[in-house]
Scaffold this active site. Sequence first.
Site, PDB file in Angstrom:
ATOM      1  N   GLY A  14       0.723  -1.487  -0.064  1.00 58.32           N
ATOM      2  CA  GLY A  14      -0.127  -0.106  -0.012  1.00 58.32           C
ATOM      3  C   GLY A  14       0.857   1.407  -0.098  1.00 58.32           C
ATOM      4  N   SER A  15       2.041   1.156  -0.386  1.00 53.28           N
ATOM      5  CA  SER A  15       2.837   2.303  -0.466  1.00 53.28           C
ATOM      6  C   SER A  15       2.307   3.526  -1.597  1.00 53.28           C
ATOM      7  CB  SER A  15       4.266   2.235  -0.766  1.00 53.28           C
ATOM      8  OG  SER A  15       4.556   1.748  -1.905  1.00 53.28           O
ATOM      9  N   ASN A  16       1.869   3.028  -2.524  1.00 55.05           N
ATOM     10  CA  ASN A  16       1.178   4.012  -3.754  1.00 55.05           C
ATOM     11  C   ASN A  16      -0.285   4.497  -3.075  1.00 55.05           C
ATOM     12  OD1 ASN A  16       2.605   4.170  -6.364  1.00 55.05           O
ATOM     13  ND2 ASN A  16       2.757   2.153  -6.093  1.00 55.05           N
ATOM     14  N   MET A  85      -3.077  -6.959  -7.510  1.00 52.48           N
ATOM     15  CA  MET A  85      -2.493  -8.302  -8.197  1.00 52.48           C
ATOM     16  C   MET A  85      -3.671  -9.045  -8.726  1.00 52.48           C
ATOM     17  SD  MET A  85       0.295  -6.842  -8.134  1.00 52.48           S
ATOM     18  CE  MET A  85       1.862  -7.411  -8.314  1.00 52.48           C
ATOM     19  N   LEU A  88      -8.585  -7.744 -13.693  1.00 53.36           N
ATOM     20  CA  LEU A  88     -10.016  -7.608 -13.615  1.00 53.36           C
ATOM     21  C   LEU A  88     -10.638  -7.907 -15.158  1.00 53.36           C
ATOM     22  CD1 LEU A  88      -9.783  -4.169 -12.159  1.00 53.36           C
ATOM     23  CD2 LEU A  88     -10.917  -6.080 -11.123  1.00 53.36           C
ATOM     24  N   ASN A 102      -3.953   2.694 -13.494  1.00 52.43           N
ATOM     25  CA  ASN A 102      -3.022   1.597 -12.752  1.00 52.43           C
ATOM     26  C   ASN A 102      -1.809   2.244 -12.724  1.00 52.43           C
ATOM     27  OD1 ASN A 102      -2.061  -1.014 -11.831  1.00 52.43           O
ATOM     28  ND2 ASN A 102      -1.325  -1.570 -13.668  1.00 52.43           N
ATOM     29  N   HIS A 104       2.166   0.683 -13.093  1.00 53.32           N
ATOM     30  CA  HIS A 104       2.993  -0.380 -13.549  1.00 53.32           C
ATOM     31  C   HIS A 104       4.504   0.018 -13.356  1.00 53.32           C
ATOM     32  CE1 HIS A 104       3.796  -4.213 -15.037  1.00 53.32           C
ATOM     33  NE2 HIS A 104       4.685  -3.700 -16.026  1.00 53.32           N
ATOM     34  N   ASP A 140      -1.974  -4.319 -19.279  1.00 51.30           N
ATOM     35  CA  ASP A 140      -0.941  -3.208 -19.094  1.00 51.30           C
ATOM     36  C   ASP A 140      -0.627  -2.725 -20.478  1.00 51.30           C
ATOM     37  OD1 ASP A 140      -0.154  -3.677 -16.461  1.00 51.30           O
ATOM     38  OD2 ASP A 140       1.179  -5.237 -17.053  1.00 51.30           O
ATOM     39  N   GLU A 169       7.232   5.984  -8.982  1.00 53.58           N
ATOM     40  CA  GLU A 169       5.850   5.753  -8.883  1.00 53.58           C
ATOM     41  C   GLU A 169       5.052   6.773  -7.923  1.00 53.58           C
ATOM     42  OE1 GLU A 169       4.731   1.562  -8.176  1.00 53.58           O
ATOM     43  OE2 GLU A 169       6.681   0.717  -8.888  1.00 53.58           O
TER      44      GLU A 169
HETATM   45  C1  GAR Z   1       4.346  -1.264  -7.008  1.00 49.75           C
HETATM   46  O1  GAR Z   1       5.767  -1.283  -7.169  1.00 49.75           O
HETATM   47  C2  GAR Z   1       3.339  -1.504  -8.211  1.00 49.75           C
HETATM   48  O2  GAR Z   1       3.656  -0.650  -9.303  1.00 49.75           O
HETATM   49  C3  GAR Z   1       3.373  -2.793  -8.675  1.00 49.75           C
HETATM   50  O3  GAR Z   1       3.338  -3.606  -7.215  1.00 49.75           O
HETATM   51  C4  GAR Z   1       3.793  -2.614  -6.455  1.00 49.75           C
HETATM   52  C5  GAR Z   1       2.991  -2.478  -5.185  1.00 49.75           C
HETATM   53  O4  GAR Z   1       3.606  -1.640  -4.207  1.00 49.75           O
HETATM   54  N1  GAR Z   1       2.184  -3.170  -9.351  1.00 49.75           N
HETATM   55  C6  GAR Z   1       2.187  -4.232 -10.353  1.00 49.75           C
HETATM   56  O5  GAR Z   1       3.226  -4.854 -10.555  1.00 49.75           O
HETATM   57  C7  GAR Z   1       1.054  -4.251 -11.013  1.00 49.75           C
HETATM   58  N2  GAR Z   1       1.167  -4.974 -12.380  1.00 49.75           N
HETATM   59  P1  GAR Z   1       2.554  -0.945  -3.102  1.00 49.75           P
HETATM   60  O6  GAR Z   1       1.332  -1.934  -2.630  1.00 49.75           O
HETATM   61  O7  GAR Z   1       3.550  -0.490  -2.103  1.00 49.75           O
HETATM   62  O8  GAR Z   1       1.856   0.233  -3.897  1.00 49.75           O
END
Ligand code: GAR
Length: 189
Positions: A14-16, A85, A88, A102, A104, A140, A169
């Site tokens: 959940g950092s994003n 992950m 959908l 999204n 990526h 993607d 990101e």
């Molecule tokens: C992030 O690096 C995001 O870009 C990636 O998962 C990580 C989630 O981190 N997403 C994918 O690979 C989607 N295909 P977060 O939970 O800390 O945001």
Amino acid sequence: MKKLKVAIFISGRGSNLESLIKSSFKKRSLVEVQLVISNNSKAKGLVIAKKNKIPSIHFISKKNFESRVIKYLKNIDIICLAGFMQVLDSKFARKWRWRLINIHPSYLPDFKGLNAQDQAIKAKAIYSGCSAHYVTPKIDSGKIILQKKVKILKKDNTESLSKKILIEEHKIYPRALQMVAKKILNRQT
Ligand code: GAR
């Protein structure tokens, strides 16, 4: 000022999610985060939602996620996938076209799919990056909203590259969300 209502879908850390919530608190933000939805009951992001007083829901299984989630999205304007992950289904992606985005961890169209940072290291690429894009039924592959390149050094491994990409990101995803919100609001006026 009218703010658009955002739901954020997560599966893990959940950092994003956190960076999107933080930026939504800024005075000039065009969005407010209304809801966090996880397909994983143990996602750390659920704690981040709670800390920020944002309602959250989690599902115990990924089965029929799309049909079960609909009722929670009635007042939602934009959905952000943030480390969500699960692919959908096409019906859902089509219904939310231009309102579903999204982040990526690669400079698309390179390294689509899972473990994008690892793919970049294994390919001995000289750069990778991150991309905020619209979601379409093809994984993607939707229109890019914002991208940022990140150099890969000889000493980089999957972990160090992932860290460098993640920093970017956190910068581009909130900006991409504001851009999408602006477009929707302009369409409405
Ligand atoms: C992030 O690096 C995001 O870009 C990636 O998962 C990580 C989630 O981190 N997403 C994918 O690979 C989607 N295909 P977060 O939970 O800390 O945001």
